[in-house]
Design a protein around this motif. Structure first.
Motif, PDB file in Angstrom:
ATOM      1  N   GLN A 171       0.829  -1.194   0.000  1.00 42.72           N
ATOM      2  CA  GLN A 171       0.000   0.000   0.000  1.00 42.72           C
ATOM      3  C   GLN A 171       0.870   1.252   0.000  1.00 42.72           C
ATOM      4  OE1 GLN A 171      -0.592   1.763   3.351  1.00 42.72           O
ATOM      5  NE2 GLN A 171      -1.190   3.413   1.989  1.00 42.72           N
ATOM      6  N   SER A 172       1.915   1.260   0.837  1.00 41.03           N
ATOM      7  CA  SER A 172       2.736   2.462   0.883  1.00 41.03           C
ATOM      8  C   SER A 172       3.548   2.589  -0.405  1.00 41.03           C
ATOM      9  CB  SER A 172       3.644   2.458   2.110  1.00 41.03           C
ATOM     10  OG  SER A 172       4.635   1.487   1.975  1.00 41.03           O
ATOM     11  N   MET A 173       3.839   1.434  -1.033  1.00 45.39           N
ATOM     12  CA  MET A 173       4.545   1.492  -2.309  1.00 45.39           C
ATOM     13  C   MET A 173       3.656   2.158  -3.360  1.00 45.39           C
ATOM     14  SD  MET A 173       6.049  -1.691  -4.444  1.00 45.39           S
ATOM     15  CE  MET A 173       4.525  -2.063  -5.266  1.00 45.39           C
ATOM     16  N   LEU A 174       2.401   1.750  -3.386  1.00 44.37           N
ATOM     17  CA  LEU A 174       1.455   2.342  -4.341  1.00 44.37           C
ATOM     18  C   LEU A 174       1.361   3.843  -4.143  1.00 44.37           C
ATOM     19  CD1 LEU A 174      -1.514  -0.188  -4.418  1.00 44.37           C
ATOM     20  CD2 LEU A 174       0.033   0.410  -6.271  1.00 44.37           C
ATOM     21  N   THR A 175       1.285   4.238  -2.873  1.00 48.49           N
ATOM     22  CA  THR A 175       1.139   5.662  -2.578  1.00 48.49           C
ATOM     23  C   THR A 175       2.371   6.428  -3.069  1.00 48.49           C
ATOM     24  OG1 THR A 175      -0.092   4.977  -0.642  1.00 48.49           O
ATOM     25  CG2 THR A 175       0.542   7.280  -0.752  1.00 48.49           C
ATOM     26  N   LEU A 191      -6.862   5.268  -3.225  1.00 52.39           N
ATOM     27  CA  LEU A 191      -5.647   4.927  -2.487  1.00 52.39           C
ATOM     28  C   LEU A 191      -5.721   5.417  -1.051  1.00 52.39           C
ATOM     29  CD1 LEU A 191      -2.773   5.502  -5.052  1.00 52.39           C
ATOM     30  CD2 LEU A 191      -3.379   3.386  -3.896  1.00 52.39           C
ATOM     31  N   GLU A 192      -6.329   6.571  -0.871  1.00 50.27           N
ATOM     32  CA  GLU A 192      -6.463   7.088   0.496  1.00 50.27           C
ATOM     33  C   GLU A 192      -7.326   6.156   1.341  1.00 50.27           C
ATOM     34  OE1 GLU A 192      -7.789  11.056  -0.124  1.00 50.27           O
ATOM     35  OE2 GLU A 192      -5.753  11.747  -0.610  1.00 50.27           O
ATOM     36  N   VAL A 193      -8.420   5.720   0.740  1.00 51.34           N
ATOM     37  CA  VAL A 193      -9.295   4.792   1.463  1.00 51.34           C
ATOM     38  C   VAL A 193      -8.530   3.498   1.754  1.00 51.34           C
ATOM     39  CG1 VAL A 193     -11.408   3.430   1.357  1.00 51.34           C
ATOM     40  CG2 VAL A 193     -11.366   5.748   0.450  1.00 51.34           C
ATOM     41  N   LEU A 194      -7.771   3.059   0.761  1.00 51.77           N
ATOM     42  CA  LEU A 194      -6.994   1.835   0.935  1.00 51.77           C
ATOM     43  C   LEU A 194      -6.025   1.979   2.106  1.00 51.77           C
ATOM     44  CD1 LEU A 194      -6.147  -0.975  -0.127  1.00 51.77           C
ATOM     45  CD2 LEU A 194      -4.434   0.184  -1.530  1.00 51.77           C
ATOM     46  N   ALA A 195      -5.380   3.143   2.168  1.00 52.99           N
ATOM     47  CA  ALA A 195      -4.429   3.387   3.242  1.00 52.99           C
ATOM     48  C   ALA A 195      -5.118   3.291   4.597  1.00 52.99           C
ATOM     49  CB  ALA A 195      -3.789   4.755   3.063  1.00 52.99           C
ATOM     50  N   GLN A 196      -6.293   3.904   4.655  1.00 52.17           N
ATOM     51  CA  GLN A 196      -7.041   3.920   5.908  1.00 52.17           C
ATOM     52  C   GLN A 196      -7.452   2.503   6.315  1.00 52.17           C
ATOM     53  OE1 GLN A 196     -10.298   6.508   5.327  1.00 52.17           O
ATOM     54  NE2 GLN A 196      -9.748   7.842   7.035  1.00 52.17           N
ATOM     55  N   THR A 197      -7.988   1.799   5.333  1.00 48.69           N
ATOM     56  CA  THR A 197      -8.464   0.447   5.603  1.00 48.69           C
ATOM     57  C   THR A 197      -7.308  -0.457   6.010  1.00 48.69           C
ATOM     58  OG1 THR A 197      -9.978   0.866   3.798  1.00 48.69           O
ATOM     59  CG2 THR A 197      -9.980  -1.347   4.722  1.00 48.69           C
ATOM     60  N   THR A 198      -6.195  -0.285   5.317  1.00 50.22           N
ATOM     61  CA  THR A 198      -5.043  -1.125   5.627  1.00 50.22           C
ATOM     62  C   THR A 198      -4.599  -0.892   7.056  1.00 50.22           C
ATOM     63  OG1 THR A 198      -4.376  -0.699   3.369  1.00 50.22           O
ATOM     64  CG2 THR A 198      -2.820  -1.849   4.746  1.00 50.22           C
ATOM     65  N   ARG A 199      -4.567   0.377   7.429  1.00 48.83           N
ATOM     66  CA  ARG A 199      -4.154   0.719   8.781  1.00 48.83           C
ATOM     67  C   ARG A 199      -5.111   0.091   9.804  1.00 48.83           C
ATOM     68  NH1 ARG A 199       0.450   3.574  10.875  1.00 48.83           N
ATOM     69  NH2 ARG A 199       0.072   3.171  13.069  1.00 48.83           N
ATOM     70  N   GLY A 200      -6.397   0.192   9.473  1.00 46.40           N
ATOM     71  CA  GLY A 200      -7.402  -0.387  10.365  1.00 46.40           C
ATOM     72  C   GLY A 200      -7.240  -1.887  10.476  1.00 46.40           C
ATOM     73  N   LEU A 201      -6.989  -2.501   9.336  1.00 44.50           N
ATOM     74  CA  LEU A 201      -6.808  -3.948   9.310  1.00 44.50           C
ATOM     75  C   LEU A 201      -5.606  -4.347  10.160  1.00 44.50           C
ATOM     76  CD1 LEU A 201      -7.621  -6.669   8.031  1.00 44.50           C
ATOM     77  CD2 LEU A 201      -6.084  -6.143   6.155  1.00 44.50           C
ATOM     78  N   ASP A 230       9.342   1.272  -2.076  1.00 40.83           N
ATOM     79  CA  ASP A 230       9.781   1.180  -3.467  1.00 40.83           C
ATOM     80  C   ASP A 230      10.379  -0.183  -3.793  1.00 40.83           C
ATOM     81  OD1 ASP A 230      12.121   1.244  -2.109  1.00 40.83           O
ATOM     82  OD2 ASP A 230      12.821   3.160  -2.883  1.00 40.83           O
ATOM     83  N   GLY A 231      10.319  -1.102  -2.842  1.00 41.26           N
ATOM     84  CA  GLY A 231      10.814  -2.453  -3.090  1.00 41.26           C
ATOM     85  C   GLY A 231      12.271  -2.641  -2.727  1.00 41.26           C
ATOM     86  N   ASN A 232      12.948  -1.546  -2.387  1.00 39.31           N
ATOM     87  CA  ASN A 232      14.348  -1.678  -2.008  1.00 39.31           C
ATOM     88  C   ASN A 232      14.482  -2.153  -0.568  1.00 39.31           C
ATOM     89  OD1 ASN A 232      15.638  -1.009  -4.393  1.00 39.31           O
ATOM     90  ND2 ASN A 232      15.375   1.190  -4.003  1.00 39.31           N
ATOM     91  N   VAL A 233      15.655  -2.694  -0.288  1.00 33.59           N
ATOM     92  CA  VAL A 233      15.918  -3.160   1.067  1.00 33.59           C
ATOM     93  C   VAL A 233      16.570  -2.028   1.856  1.00 33.59           C
ATOM     94  CG1 VAL A 233      17.189  -4.833   2.455  1.00 33.59           C
ATOM     95  CG2 VAL A 233      16.257  -5.500   0.234  1.00 33.59           C
ATOM     96  N   ALA A 234      16.100  -1.793   3.070  1.00 33.67           N
ATOM     97  CA  ALA A 234      16.772  -0.865   3.975  1.00 33.67           C
ATOM     98  C   ALA A 234      17.274  -1.672   5.157  1.00 33.67           C
ATOM     99  CB  ALA A 234      15.810   0.221   4.451  1.00 33.67           C
ATOM    100  N   LEU A 235      18.400  -1.271   5.694  1.00 34.07           N
ATOM    101  CA  LEU A 235      18.963  -2.006   6.822  1.00 34.07           C
ATOM    102  C   LEU A 235      18.592  -1.315   8.132  1.00 34.07           C
ATOM    103  CD1 LEU A 235      22.460  -2.645   5.252  1.00 34.07           C
ATOM    104  CD2 LEU A 235      20.501  -4.201   5.335  1.00 34.07           C
ATOM    105  N   GLY A 293      18.965  -6.066  11.240  1.00 33.11           N
ATOM    106  CA  GLY A 293      18.099  -6.803  10.332  1.00 33.11           C
ATOM    107  C   GLY A 293      17.824  -5.956   9.112  1.00 33.11           C
ATOM    108  N   GLY A 294      16.891  -6.391   8.316  1.00 35.26           N
ATOM    109  CA  GLY A 294      16.565  -5.622   7.132  1.00 35.26           C
ATOM    110  C   GLY A 294      15.075  -5.410   7.048  1.00 35.26           C
ATOM    111  N   THR A 295      14.670  -4.588   6.109  1.00 33.80           N
ATOM    112  CA  THR A 295      13.258  -4.388   5.887  1.00 33.80           C
ATOM    113  C   THR A 295      13.083  -3.949   4.450  1.00 33.80           C
ATOM    114  OG1 THR A 295      11.275  -3.303   6.639  1.00 33.80           O
ATOM    115  CG2 THR A 295      13.265  -1.975   6.632  1.00 33.80           C
ATOM    116  N   ILE A 296      11.875  -4.115   3.944  1.00 30.14           N
ATOM    117  CA  ILE A 296      11.660  -3.761   2.546  1.00 30.14           C
ATOM    118  C   ILE A 296      10.814  -2.501   2.483  1.00 30.14           C
ATOM    119  CG2 ILE A 296      10.586  -4.512   0.408  1.00 30.14           C
ATOM    120  CD1 ILE A 296      11.487  -7.398   1.497  1.00 30.14           C
TER     121      ILE A 296
END
Lengths: 162, 784
Positions: free
Chosen positions: B418-422, B440-450, B762-767, B756-759
């Motif tokens: 979702q954050s990638m889409l945004t 997308l805004e609604v999606l963001a809200q719903t995702t957060r709620g979920l 934008d799909g890139n890896v951050a450490l 550790g890492g995280t994605i």
């Protein structure tokens, strides 16, 4: 995650041995051609950058996101001691499984799929320790030399102090 | 019988819940809340434990629980006054029950005389009150109905001549079906004796077992019940007629069910229409089955409520009963139809409603005379039923944690997607596709709620850990001859289940430490002008994205001279270093450190507190200790709310993305505004509000090339272990976000300075920067 039906581990060579032939993915680094057993290859993707990992040897190019999993990328040229590759979009990452881990190998290009006979595998000539350490053997294809990469050796010793 | 193992597992699950409840109830009772509700709850819990134990044949547990229950019963009646001594005895008894349960669970027997002393005290107390009337065993029994949560219906029987009305109703419903019975049916008449109840058997359990054998229909014979005034407390007034329908049923199978109560009851078993071939009646049998089922189910309205979960299935089943019945009304007994005030096609809700007030209730009827046996208790029963009613509202299911985790992980991925889409939405797209933006805004809200909802599933109140502490404190107090009171605050604070699981050990060590080292002996306390009884306060609260767990005591505080001395002796602190008071306090978490001059049984092996630290670190938390000499010590655990998602600050170092856990960040400062000072080693320190802080330039540390001007870079001031600070220098600060933690070790290995890492979107890896790790490696390098 598991897109390919290739479940054979590289350790399981019995099936291949029975046919007494070996299928290799051949790739090039500069003028040289190397190969790995096709069963260890999970996918081949274009180079799209990697996040560098600090405190690692120069041949560890960093990590990439492979559908939600973090996979390290090894620069094969750097691993052979020829300095880091300057990768472009045309460079290729071959993702393979080594033991239970997935790793990516950065190479210049993937050239071919070769079928060779096991009997045609030659020993690596003694001499340079890098050669004997990183290669399992040598085969000849179309009168070119193809070095068989020992993946376990390639990915080991990634830490600075190693 | 692997089924039995399943039942046992369920029983032990229940036991642990009940024991937790006991602790809670007694904590309140100890605090002076001695009302009937609490006593009833305690009684119910003990009774349930005993009931199950009886079914599985845990004799020691049954014996003890029974004696305890008897005592409780008298307390409830007011025949024994609930004085402090009795409360203490009861609390001790809870511990013994817990031990018995554990022994039964692990199969490791306790000493034969375990708990005997207490048991004798119960008996003595009970005897003192009973004036030697009935035989002892029956003392606790009158309340066998506690298993059966549907007591409320029967309270009506307190009316003058109750038996007749309810009887009529019972007969209305039940008379017909037995008459209708077709060949292949068995009729059983079951008349329990007093002894059956005295041995903690429960007719309901027997009936349930019978019900497994076939279509069952039970009728209670309540004619014997005398008017209220003539009730004899321990007499048995009730018997049952049971009809069982199953083509394969044999007398032996029925006998087997009653095997354990043989001799304690009269059983008559007769087969109706024997000799008629079973396959002669398939056409008739079909409609009868639903009728029988409908009827058999009706008398258990409370089951529908109490076991709210199986109920979906059972209610659906029930629904089909009458419907099938309506489709083929012909063989239906008229009286049965009468019993349904509304004709067949009832809705789910209507059904439930019709059933609830129905006076048709088999097991309650059984219980009536017994209940009336304790008139004082009967009054409180009304309250109890309302209590039972409340729990009815709480519907829950047990779900495998793995399943929940799978959902959590998927939601984590969803959040990232979702954050990638945004992020993909640039200005041009935004202007052109307004609908898409809104979506997308609604999606963001719903995702957060979920995400919040999923996390809430994993969240559990810390109560489950806190409730283990009272016992620990009691035992410690006894062993050390100290007087200690435990207070708990905020036990309903919710934390992720994994965190809770990891919390138990550290918290035990901390409480143990407080009791053993913190609280002084009563004499010492009095001499210091403090109350004789020491207090340990356990509290939990939410503070932002963290949970704070605080263990406080009003003991002597940390003896800093001794701590420093020991630390120097053991080489934890170099001789020429003079740590501050606060630093000395933190020393108790150093590995291998213990100040107790003699290793005690409880704590003092020097493994306690460093275990606390490592456990807490493992779950991403931190520990901090503060002490006031002569006044007490406060240990604060700071824990993340959840482990699955991390709130981070995204930064750039040498062109690569890194994230720093938000929980460790104190503040960020622009480098141009920060005041750095040089130190002899050539390094830098940062001065913040009079404090000098170690500086780590991440680009340098990670050997990356940075082309950012020194003045445009940022200082991220972080708090490492204890309140030691460290200033990280980064090239740029990008913003805050939530990330899902990914392991580097899965496909690689541990990397120094990286947690550790995280994605990213934008799909890139951050450490993920390991603040504590960076700090220790620096120290290590300097030392080397």
């Amino acid at each position: 995650m598991e897109a390919l039906g290739l479940r054979d581990d590289m350790g399981d060579k019995s099936a291949v041995a029975a046919q007494n032939s070996l299928q290799l993915i051949a790739f090039s680094i500069g003028e040289q051609t190397y190969g790995v057993e096709i069963t260890t290859v999970r996918e081949i993707r274009a180079w799209n950058g990697a996040t560098p990992l600090p405190n690692t040897r120069e041949f560890v190019r960093g990590v990439i996101n492979l559908r939600g999993t973090i996979v390290p990328i090894f620069d094969l040229r750097a691993r052979f001691g020829d300095g880091q590759t300057s990768p472009t979009k045309n460079h290729v990452v071959v993702v393979m499984s080594v033991g239970d881990k997935w790793v990516g190998i950065l190479v210049d290009a993937v050239s071919d799929i070769l079928t060779v006979s096991r009997d045609d595998i030659h020993n690596v000539p003694e001499g340079n320790s890098i050669d004997t350490e990183l290669l399992n053997g040598i085969v000849t294809h179309d009168s070119r030399m193809v070095g068989l990469i020992d993946l376990h050796a390639v990915v080991s010793g990634a830490k600075m102090d190693a | 019988m692997s089924d039995l193992d399943d039942f046992k597992a369920t029983y032990f699950d229940e036991c642990s819940e009940l024991l937790t409840e006991l602790e809670e109830q007694f904590a309140a009772i100890e605090a002076g809340e001695r009302d009937a509700d609490r006593l009833n709850a305690v009684f119910r819990a003990i009774h349930s434990i005993k009931g199950g134990a009886g079914a599985f044949g845990f004799q020691a547990l049954v014996g003890f629980a029974h004696a305890y229950e008897t005592l409780l019963d008298y307390v409830r009646d007011g025949r024994i006054e609930l004085v402090d001594d009795v409360v203490v005895l009861c609390i001790r008894a809870n511990d013994i029950v817990a031990d018995h349960v554990k022994a039964a669970q692990t199969g490791e027997p306790l000493p034969a005389d375990y708990g005997m002393e207490e048991k004798e005290r119960f008996d003595a107390l009970a005897r003192g009150e009973r004036a030697g009337s009935d035989d002892e065993d029956e003392g606790g029994e009158p309340l066998d109905e506690f298993d059966i949560e549907f007591v409320p219906v029967m309270v009506n029987l307190d009316a003058e001549a109750p038996a007749t009305t309810s009887d009529d109703a019972v007969e209305d419903t039940f008379d017909a079906p037995p008459m209708q019975v077709e060949p292949g049916h068995w009729e059983i008449r079951f008349t329990p004796h007093r002894a059956l109840y005295a041995r903690a058997n429960d007719p309901l359990l027997l009936f349930r077992e019978l019900a497994v054998l076939g279509e069952m229909h039970v009728r209670a014979l309540v004619e014997e019940i005398p008017p209220l005034a003539d009730f004899e407390p321990f007499a048995v007034y009730c018997s049952w007629e049971i009809t069982l329908v199953s083509p394969t049923l044999t007398e032996e199978m029925i006998r087997e069910v009653f095997e354990f109560v043989e001799g304690d009851c009269d059983i008559a078993i007769a087969q109706l229409g024997a000799g008629v071939p079973l396959d002669a009646a398939p056409i008739v049998a079909a409609p009868v089955a639903p009728v029988a089922r409908a009827v058999a189910k009706e008398p258990e309205p409370a089951d529908l409520l109490a076991l709210a979960d199986d109920e979906v299935a059972s209610l659906l089943d029930f629904d089909t009963g009458p419907v099938a019945f309506a489709a083929e009304p012909e063989p239906a007994p008229v009286s049965v139809q009468d019993s349904f005030e509304e004709p067949p096609a009832l809705s789910f809700a209507e059904l439930a409603e019709t059933i609830q007030p129905s006076p048709v209730a088999k097991p309650p009827a059984a219980v009536t005379p017994l209940k009336a046996a304790t008139p004082a208790a009967a009054a409180s029963e009304g309250e109890e039923s309302s209590g039972g009613g409340r729990s009815v509202g709480v519907q829950s299911i047990r779900v495998d944690l793995d399943k929940v985790d799978r959902v959590v992980n998927m939601v984590g991925e969803l959040v990232i997607t979702q954050s990638m889409l945004t992020q993909q939405m640039d200005e041009t797209l935004r202007a052109r596709y307004t609908e898409l933006v809104r979506g997308l805004e609604v999606l963001a809200q719903t995702t957060r709620g979920l995400q919040d909802s999923v996390m809430a599933i994993r969240a559990q109140p810390v109560k489950s850990v806190f409730s283990r502490m009272p016992r620990l404190v009691r035992e410690l107090a006894t062993k050390t001859n100290k007087k200690i009171k435990l207070e708990t605050i905020g036990e309903n604070t919710e934390i992720d289940k994994t965190v809770i699981e990891q919390l138990s050990d550290p918290l035990t060590h901390m409480v143990r430490n407080s009791a053993d080292h913190g609280i002084e002996s009563p004499e010492k306390r009095l001499a210091r002008g403090k109350p004789e009884t020491g207090t340990i306060r356990l509290s939990a609260e939410q503070a932002g994205g963290n949970i704070l767990i605080i263990v406080e005591d009003d003991g002597g505080g940390i003896n800093r001279e001794r701590v420093l001395q020991v630390a120097r002796d053991k080489g934890v602190v170099a001789p020429d270093v003079n740590p501050t008071d606060e630093q000395i306090d933190q020393l108790i978490f150093a590995p291998g450190f213990s100040t107790a001059s003699e290793v005690s049984d409880l704590s003092g092996r020097g493994v306690g507190m460093d275990v606390v630290l490592s456990n807490i670190k493992k779950i991403g938390g931190s520990v901090h200790v503060r002490s006031w000499t002569g006044k007490g010590t406060r240990m604060t655990l700071r824990l993340p709310l959840t482990l699955a998602v991390l709130d981070v600050m995204l930064v750039k170092v040498g062109g690569s993305p890194y994230v720093v856990p938000l929980s460790s960040i104190v503040e960020t400062i622009q480098c141009s505004r920060a005041s750095f000072e040089r130190v002899p080693s050539g390094g830098q320190v940062l001065q913040v509000r009079g404090e000098y802080v170690q500086v780590i330039d991440l680009a340098q540390r990670f050997e990356m090339v940075t082309d950012t001007d020194a003045d445009n870079r940022f200082v991220v001031l972080c708090e490492a272990e204890g309140s030691a600070k460290v200033a990280l220098i980064v090239d740029d600060i990008i913003g805050q976000q939530q990330v899902v933690i990914k392991s580097l070790e899965e496909n690689f290995e541990r990397v120094e300075g990286i947690a550790g890492g995280t994605i990213l979107g934008d799909g890139n890896v951050a450490l993920i920067v390991d603040v504590q790790g960076l700090k220790t490696t620096i120290v290590h390098k300097n030392a080397a």
